[in-house]
Scaffold this motif. Sequence first.
Motif, PDB file in Angstrom:
ATOM      1  N   LEU A 128       4.385   5.531  -5.503  1.00 13.16           N
ATOM      2  CA  LEU A 128       4.414   5.564  -6.975  1.00 13.16           C
ATOM      3  C   LEU A 128       3.425   6.597  -7.539  1.00 13.16           C
ATOM      4  CD1 LEU A 128       4.661   1.753  -7.820  1.00 13.16           C
ATOM      5  CD2 LEU A 128       6.409   3.476  -8.235  1.00 13.16           C
TER       6      LEU A 128
ATOM      7  N   ILE B 294       2.630   1.642  -3.399  1.00 11.21           N
ATOM      8  CA  ILE B 294       1.716   2.155  -4.437  1.00 11.21           C
ATOM      9  C   ILE B 294       1.479   3.656  -4.250  1.00 11.21           C
ATOM     10  CG2 ILE B 294      -0.669   2.007  -5.323  1.00 11.21           C
ATOM     11  CD1 ILE B 294      -0.532  -1.005  -4.929  1.00 11.21           C
ATOM     12  N   ARG B 295       1.355   4.076  -2.989  1.00  2.78           N
ATOM     13  CA  ARG B 295       1.194   5.504  -2.717  1.00  2.78           C
ATOM     14  C   ARG B 295       2.420   6.292  -3.174  1.00  2.78           C
ATOM     15  NH1 ARG B 295      -2.821   6.869   1.397  1.00  2.78           N
ATOM     16  NH2 ARG B 295      -3.821   4.903   1.908  1.00  2.78           N
TER      17      ARG B 295
ATOM     18  N   VAL C   6       0.049   6.463  -7.369  1.00  3.83           N
ATOM     19  CA  VAL C   6      -1.232   5.934  -7.865  1.00  3.83           C
ATOM     20  C   VAL C   6      -2.330   6.396  -6.912  1.00  3.83           C
ATOM     21  CG1 VAL C   6      -2.549   3.852  -8.414  1.00  3.83           C
ATOM     22  CG2 VAL C   6      -0.107   3.926  -8.863  1.00  3.83           C
TER      23      VAL C   6
ATOM     24  N   ASP D 297       0.840  -1.196   0.000  1.00  5.52           N
ATOM     25  CA  ASP D 297       0.000   0.000   0.000  1.00  5.52           C
ATOM     26  C   ASP D 297       0.879   1.252   0.000  1.00  5.52           C
ATOM     27  OD1 ASP D 297      -2.844   0.783   0.217  1.00  5.52           O
ATOM     28  OD2 ASP D 297      -2.088   1.888   1.957  1.00  5.52           O
TER      29      ASP D 297
END
Lengths: 407, 62
Positions: free
Chosen positions: B46, B43-44, B48, B40
């Motif tokens: 990155l 992804i943050r 997204v 999680d």
Amino acid sequence: MVYMPVAGVEMAWWPLVLIGFCVGVIGGYFGIGGAFMVTPSLNIFGFPMAYAVGTDQAHLAGKSIVATFRHWKFGHVSVVIAFVFIIGTFAGVEVGAQTLMWLTKKGIAGPVVRWIYIALLGGLAIWMFYDYFANLRAARQSGRELTDKVGTKLSEWVHTKLNVPPMVYCKVTKIRISAWAIVFIACLTGLVAGILGVGGGFFRVPCMVYVLGMPTKIAVGTDLFEIVMSGAYGGLSYGMKGAVELLGATLMLVGAAVGAQIGTLTTKYVFGFFIRLLLAITISLACVSVVLKQIAYYFEVTYMKEFTALLTSKLGMKAAEVKNLTGGALTAQKKALMYQYMVEKLNRPDMFDAFSTNYLLTNLSQYIMLGSAVGLSLFLIFLCVRGILRERQERLAAVAAESQTAK
Amino acid sequence: MLMEFFTWGAALSKNNPVAYGFLVMTTMAGLGVSIAVVIDLIIRLLGVNLGYYKKEFEDQLH
């Protein structure tokens, strides 16, 4: 190579991570466990079959937590429906497992299970394709985009006519439904799952969509939430029977955890109907795989009875030795061994021909499952990356437009 | 260190199957939650957007 301490064998670590990753992507996207893909794939890579189902069940709990975590954030999980569903599922699975034991005692479990599989997967795939293309045609005629369709005539009947208390109100899906309807569907899907010896997500998700009238993405998230509980129970139960290879499950979970995030994230960038279309394709491939296995079984029947009789009468082998030789996975080593016995010792090349066809069809059905798992996950990764890039471009364009307006 | 844990687990599966069942369940759940949190964060980082988004089915809900 790593040593699997519970199974007592050595095998490469990467196939476990790869299988976990592929099934993680697929599971996160469709809301299924994917056992029907995992077991044949593990067989191809030589994982001991006695531990395959238990190891798959164990990693399922961890993988579903990862996937549910993301679906929860997207607002795709209906807790109330999942909890009512789990009651019916456990009851149904228990009855199904007892039925399977009865079929096994009768010696007809294999073909009966496969025929149920074929009827179920084939019927479901035909219905899902029909539903998709009928809605696609209607959408094209009306000039709108095909996104998702909530409810069917059957689900409308369930919502409006089947008002048997206690009624359940689901805030996420905004539906009011009799708890008995949910329990009935859960029992039915659980029964089928128990007989087939799988989780049954591939059957449960379409039932949630077509019978309970849930939006596709909420059906996916809710099913995954339910799998967290059933997977944990499965992991505990198989663990207590010593049928889980913990190292194997951990390696699979590492791959699956990454894959599940990608699969779940992909649901954000596609429409509900597209999820249904891909699920229909996956179910069709699974159906083809089971049909091949059933044909392979017919070839096995032609030689097995006579072969076991010859092993006992001519070569003087004991029942346990015969079982050891004829049972288990159909590997290349097994084929070489069969050649030795059927051609060199018993001089029956006709039997070996039938065995070879059985070997070919069985392996082909397994490779179809492995190939579709890898191909489908690659396609889903493509959809995910495309979605992220589009989203980023839109955001940059919005920022640029905002700054121009400010000037 | 890690291999020792799995070897210990294998011995436990033979000596105490009930405890092994619970070990399997807690290991999988613990690992699942830990990996979910770490990914999680990745992804943050990155960039997204994981926030709320307009769902296509919302217009159709009664």
